[in-house]
Design a protein around this motif. Structure first.
Motif, PDB file in Angstrom:
ATOM      1  N   GLU A 178      -6.932   5.846   6.752  1.00  0.00           N
ATOM      2  CA  GLU A 178      -7.204   4.973   5.608  1.00  0.00           C
ATOM      3  C   GLU A 178      -6.647   3.567   5.844  1.00  0.00           C
ATOM      4  O   GLU A 178      -7.265   2.573   5.479  1.00  0.00           O
ATOM      5  N   LYS A 179      -5.490   3.488   6.452  1.00  0.00           N
ATOM      6  CA  LYS A 179      -4.883   2.183   6.736  1.00  0.00           C
ATOM      7  C   LYS A 179      -5.713   1.397   7.751  1.00  0.00           C
ATOM      8  O   LYS A 179      -5.866   0.177   7.630  1.00  0.00           O
ATOM      9  N   GLN A 206      -8.648  -0.004   5.910  1.00  0.00           N
ATOM     10  CA  GLN A 206      -8.256  -1.135   5.079  1.00  0.00           C
ATOM     11  C   GLN A 206      -7.976  -2.370   5.925  1.00  0.00           C
ATOM     12  O   GLN A 206      -8.331  -3.495   5.550  1.00  0.00           O
ATOM     13  N   GLU A 266       0.831  -1.199   0.000  1.00  0.00           N
ATOM     14  CA  GLU A 266       0.000   0.000   0.000  1.00  0.00           C
ATOM     15  C   GLU A 266       0.867   1.251   0.000  1.00  0.00           C
ATOM     16  O   GLU A 266       0.598   2.217  -0.708  1.00  0.00           O
ATOM     17  N   ARG A 319     -11.215  -3.890   6.886  1.00  0.00           N
ATOM     18  CA  ARG A 319     -11.796  -4.625   5.762  1.00  0.00           C
ATOM     19  C   ARG A 319     -11.109  -5.976   5.582  1.00  0.00           C
ATOM     20  O   ARG A 319     -11.761  -6.986   5.306  1.00  0.00           O
TER      21      ARG A 319
END
Length: 352
Positions: A253-254, A257, A152, A260
């Motif tokens: 954001e990490k 993710q 990423e 998820r």
């Protein structure tokens, strides 16, 4: 009068510049506080989800493992009985083929584990190779998260940006460490307090958690002080917060993710199914336990049936007809097997 007007206009330049900086700083700080709250909320959500996965897996293991152990023992017994029948009992070739066919059908139907007759001798030769692949899979699982983040980072931000991010985190860490290092104080009570704070600081630094470092900074009111009437101080503060906010956005954001990823694991899917069933008043684990117990009963009957044939209590014709419990589930087994094959075929078509 002209000189006074010129003087008046020159004196208004600095206040206007300061006013703009004050507004910019206020907007950045508002965004900063919002990001910290979002990260804290998402971090808590992730930690709670991971803890739920662990607790649910532990509960399933403790409630189901006794039955799974029984199933494993029955499975081994059935394999041993068939091996003894096929290797020691005298019978015609066609009869032996029929018994082998029955043996395979039990395996293909998922009633007993797969152990193909022709492959038994190869199992020992392939054992080391299998273990090697298992070790590689294990290593991949352990490194999955780290590889994901590296990928990423490589795709989303250049090396310079990552270096700047690391430097900002380290700068914040060093500033806090300088303030809270236990060796900086003399009395025991303060040393103990600083030791606990340093544990939080070290963990946040090791995790690359800038948000947590800034939370600690804000909690103990040890942040940088600036002169609100200094344009240089305000500009520097705006620049720092702007850089911090960008790092916090990346961190948020990490976390999203990572959550998820956790939800997409088999354990994560189990948590989702468990929650849905719980809303409807259904105990998924109890249902699973009942299913396993029902399967265990069938497998135990099959074991007894094979044992009776080995002991010559039933004829070959009766044996090949199968036990009553097996005949009652054969249709379901075939439907399930067909459904599984269709799903795999559909997956192959999607892949192609």
């Amino acid at each position: 009068m002209a000189r006074k007007t010129k003087t008046a206009s020159s004196t208004t330049v600095t206040p206007l510049a300061l006013s703009d900086l004050h507004l910019q700083l206020a907007g950045l700080e508002k965004e900063h506080q919002s990001l910290l709250k979002q990260i804290k909320k998402k971090r808590t959500e992730l930690n709670n989800f991971v803890e739920k996965m662990r607790s649910l897996a532990t509960e399933v293991f403790h409630r189901v493992s006794p039955n799974m152990k029984t199933m494993a023992e029955l499975d081994a017994e059935i394999h041993a009985l068939f091996a003894e029948i096929l290797n020691t009992r005298k019978m015609g070739k066609q009869t032996q083929k029929n018994i082998q066919s029955l043996y395979r059908s039990l395996q293909m139907g998922g009633i007993i584990s797969y152990k193909h007759i022709e492959e038994e001798k190869e199992n020992d030769d392939n054992e080391e190779l299998d273990e090697l692949f298992e070790d590689n899979d294990s290593q991949e699982n352990h490194q999955r998260r780290r590889q994901f983040w590296e990928a990423e980072q490589d795709s989303e931000s250049p090396t310079v940006a990552r270096t700047d991010e690391s430097r900002k985190i380290r700068q914040t860490f060093l500033r806090l460490a300088e303030i809270f290092h236990p060796d900086k104080v003399k009395d025991n009570e303060t040393q103990m307090t600083h030791t606990e704070i340093m544990k939080e600081i070290n963990k946040a630094y090791q995790d690359g958690d800038l948000a947590r470092l800034l939370e600690i900074e804000r909690k103990y009111e040890v942040g940088e002080t600036i002169d609100n009437n200094s344009e240089d101080d305000l500009s520097r503060r705006c620049k720092n917060i702007e850089q911090h906010n960008q790092i916090l956005k990346n961190q948020y954001e990490k976390l999203k993710q990572e959550l998820r990823l956790a939800k997409n694991t088999p354990e994560g899917s189990m948590v989702a199914d468990y929650k849905k069933a719980a809303k409807q008043g259904v105990d998924c684990i109890e249902l699973m336990l009942e299913t396993i117990q029902s399967q265990t009963k069938i497998v135990a009957e099959i074991r007894d049936f094979v044992q009776d044939f080995k002991d010559k209590k039933i004829t070959i014709k009766e044996f090949l007809a199968g036990p009553e419990s097996l005949r009652s589930v054969q249709e379901d087994m075939m439907e399930e097997l067909l459904e599984r094959m269709m799903e795999e075929f559909g997956g192959m078509m999607d892949f192609n």
